[in-house]
Design an enzyme around this catalytic site. Structure first.
Site, PDB file in Angstrom:
ATOM      1  N   PHE A 172      64.492 -54.480  24.799  1.00 54.65           N
ATOM      2  CA  PHE A 172      65.310 -55.567  24.270  1.00 54.65           C
ATOM      3  C   PHE A 172      64.488 -56.307  23.231  1.00 54.65           C
ATOM      4  O   PHE A 172      63.464 -56.919  23.547  1.00 54.65           O
ATOM      5  CB  PHE A 172      65.760 -56.547  25.354  1.00 54.65           C
ATOM      6  CG  PHE A 172      66.621 -57.647  24.779  1.00 54.65           C
ATOM      7  CD1 PHE A 172      67.978 -57.435  24.571  1.00 54.65           C
ATOM      8  CD2 PHE A 172      66.074 -58.859  24.401  1.00 54.65           C
ATOM      9  CE1 PHE A 172      68.773 -58.427  24.001  1.00 54.65           C
ATOM     10  CE2 PHE A 172      66.856 -59.856  23.834  1.00 54.65           C
ATOM     11  CZ  PHE A 172      68.214 -59.644  23.638  1.00 54.65           C
ATOM     12  N   ASP A 192      55.876 -56.741  20.937  1.00 56.67           N
ATOM     13  CA  ASP A 192      56.871 -57.807  20.969  1.00 56.67           C
ATOM     14  C   ASP A 192      56.516 -58.748  22.122  1.00 56.67           C
ATOM     15  O   ASP A 192      56.813 -58.474  23.275  1.00 56.67           O
ATOM     16  CB  ASP A 192      58.267 -57.212  21.159  1.00 56.67           C
ATOM     17  CG  ASP A 192      59.361 -58.270  21.180  1.00 56.67           C
ATOM     18  OD1 ASP A 192      59.044 -59.452  21.403  1.00 56.67           O
ATOM     19  OD2 ASP A 192      60.540 -57.906  21.008  1.00 56.67           O
ATOM     20  N   LYS A 229      60.348 -67.828  20.400  1.00 55.51           N
ATOM     21  CA  LYS A 229      60.685 -68.632  21.573  1.00 55.51           C
ATOM     22  C   LYS A 229      59.723 -69.794  21.761  1.00 55.51           C
ATOM     23  O   LYS A 229      59.880 -70.839  21.166  1.00 55.51           O
ATOM     24  CB  LYS A 229      60.790 -67.745  22.814  1.00 55.51           C
ATOM     25  CG  LYS A 229      61.950 -66.740  22.730  1.00 55.51           C
ATOM     26  CD  LYS A 229      62.224 -66.090  24.056  1.00 55.51           C
ATOM     27  CE  LYS A 229      63.303 -65.010  23.955  1.00 55.51           C
ATOM     28  NZ  LYS A 229      64.624 -65.534  23.584  1.00 55.51           N
TER      29      LYS A 229
END
Length: 412
Positions: free
Chosen positions: A149, A234, A263
């Site tokens: 994801f 990531d 984030k």
């Protein structure tokens, strides 16, 4: 026996109106409307408090309204918030220098969202492949992992293996090769003369907090270095203190070519993301080839710099590591008592609920009724990712509430 619906309050007891009447239905949120937050706790519109054990998917690593981050944002709001990259601003270079130093790299490409960081890395890897490695034009490929994801843009869902993310969104972008996560031999077998990069999550988040074998990331690093392929990590969810280290890669002693961050880099205040690497890779970009109006804006840079300063002392990482041991110890004790497996690192845990008792969504709703906010994924898994400022007492209470709820479910 009491049914789940009988035990849950009526919707009207939680909120007075449907909060989603004018919103596209791209999310299925729990029926709580948050109005304010402080530290690890949030308060809904009725005044009820909840322990936030999701932390906006790790975007609120340092808690709601962290004083140092709010102060940095307020100070910058009174000065200037946006110049675009057509001009320099006095906050961007200090932020980039501090972030590069934190990552042990020398260059930063600032963007806004995590998906933008991933898209940027794809472009950088392809440009590096053509301009440095010598891959024939138009043939560059990137190896990605099953269960990945990385976002929801059209290019990113092109290499997703989640059918829900892909259905009805084609045609898809070519140039990606999918291999099993955690299988270094399969990864190496997939490398050919067109391969420019391997893109992976050190811990797969949306897949259920999947931790690969201990030797996997070191093997990937060795293979990519030997085969002249970029390793792109990531760390948008796993990085910046979440796993008890600055980056999840640190747990394996691995340094990738590129870090993708987002984030928590914005402190839960503004969207901030970045690709961090060395100039021999990021230096392939030339003026006009890539950009963002808001990327690197003064407000984002000020908040991002304050985030880096929080992490520079190592205190947040140590706290996440110590509290994470407490969280995992409590959750592991539930295995065989309504829980079938627990995975994760630091203050990040995926908990598989026995499907004979309830779905992950049902357990999330029941915990919400008890004042705890968590989120489900893939049917039976619930995720715990409280802010690093959470207390020991809060962790113990959250685990105790889950234990009590599972005991009640077992008597249905």
């Amino acid at each position: 026996m009491t049914s789940l619906n009988q035990r849950r309050p009526l919707k009207g007891q939680l909120q007075t109106a449907d909060p989603d009447v004018h919103l596209a239905h791209n999310y299925h949120p729990l029926p709580v409307v948050v109005a304010s937050g402080e530290g690890a706790w949030v308060t809904d519109v009725t005044g009820r408090r909840y322990l936030d054990c999701l932390a906006a998917y790790s975007a609120v690593n340092f808690g709601h309204g962290h004083p140092a981050l709010i102060a940095a944002a307020k100070e910058q709001l009174d000065r200037i918030t946006l110049t675009s990259r057509a001009f320099h601003n006095d906050r961007l270079e200090p932020f980039a220098e501090a972030l590069a130093q934190l990552a042990g790299k020398d260059m930063v490409l600032p963007m806004n969202t995590g998906a933008e960081a991933v898209e940027s890395a794809v472009k950088v890897a392809r440009a590096w492949g053509y301009r440095v490695k010598g891959v024939p034009q138009g043939q560059a490929t990137i190896i990605v992992m099953d269960g990945n994801f990385h976002g929801r843009t059209t290019t990113i869902v092109s290499f997703s293996t989640d059918e829900q993310a892909r259905a009805d969104f084609g045609p898809f972008t070519p140039g990606f090769v999918v291999v099993p996560y955690g299988d270094a031999e399969a990864l190496e077998a997939a490398i050919d003369k067109t391969t420019v990069a391997v893109l992976l999550e050190p811990i797969q988040g949306e897949a259920g907090i999947l931790v690969p074998p201990a030797d996997y990331l070191p093997a990937v690093r060795e293979i990519t270095r030997r085969r002249n392929v970029l390793m792109i990590a990531d760390e948008i969810q796993s990085g910046l203190g979440r796993t008890g280290t600055t980056f999840a890669c640190d747990r394996s002693g691995v340094v990738p070519d590129l870090y993708l961050l987002g984030k928590a880099l914005g402190g839960g205040i503004v969207p901030v993301s970045a690709v961090v690497g060395n100039s021999d890779i990021l230096g392939v970009l030339q003026p006009g080839e890539h950009g963002s109006t808001f990327g690197g804006n003064p407000l984002a840079a000020a908040v991002g710099h304050a985030v880096v300063e929080l992490l520079a002392t190592g205190e947040m990482q140590q706290r996440a590591n110590e509290l994470g041991e407490r969280l995992h110890s409590g959750l592991n004790a539930l295995i065989g008592h309504g829980v079938t497996a627990v995975r994760g690192a630091g203050l990040w845990a995926g908990v598989d609920i026995d499907p004979a008792l309830a779905t992950g969504r049902e357990v999330c709703e029941l915990l919400m009724d008890r004042g705890i906010l968590v989120k489900d994924t893939h049917g039976s898994t619930i995720r715990f990712a409280p802010p690093i400022v959470v207390s020991e007492e809060d962790i113990d209470w959250a685990v105790a509430q889950l234990k009590e709820e599972l005991e009640l479910l077992a008597t249905r």
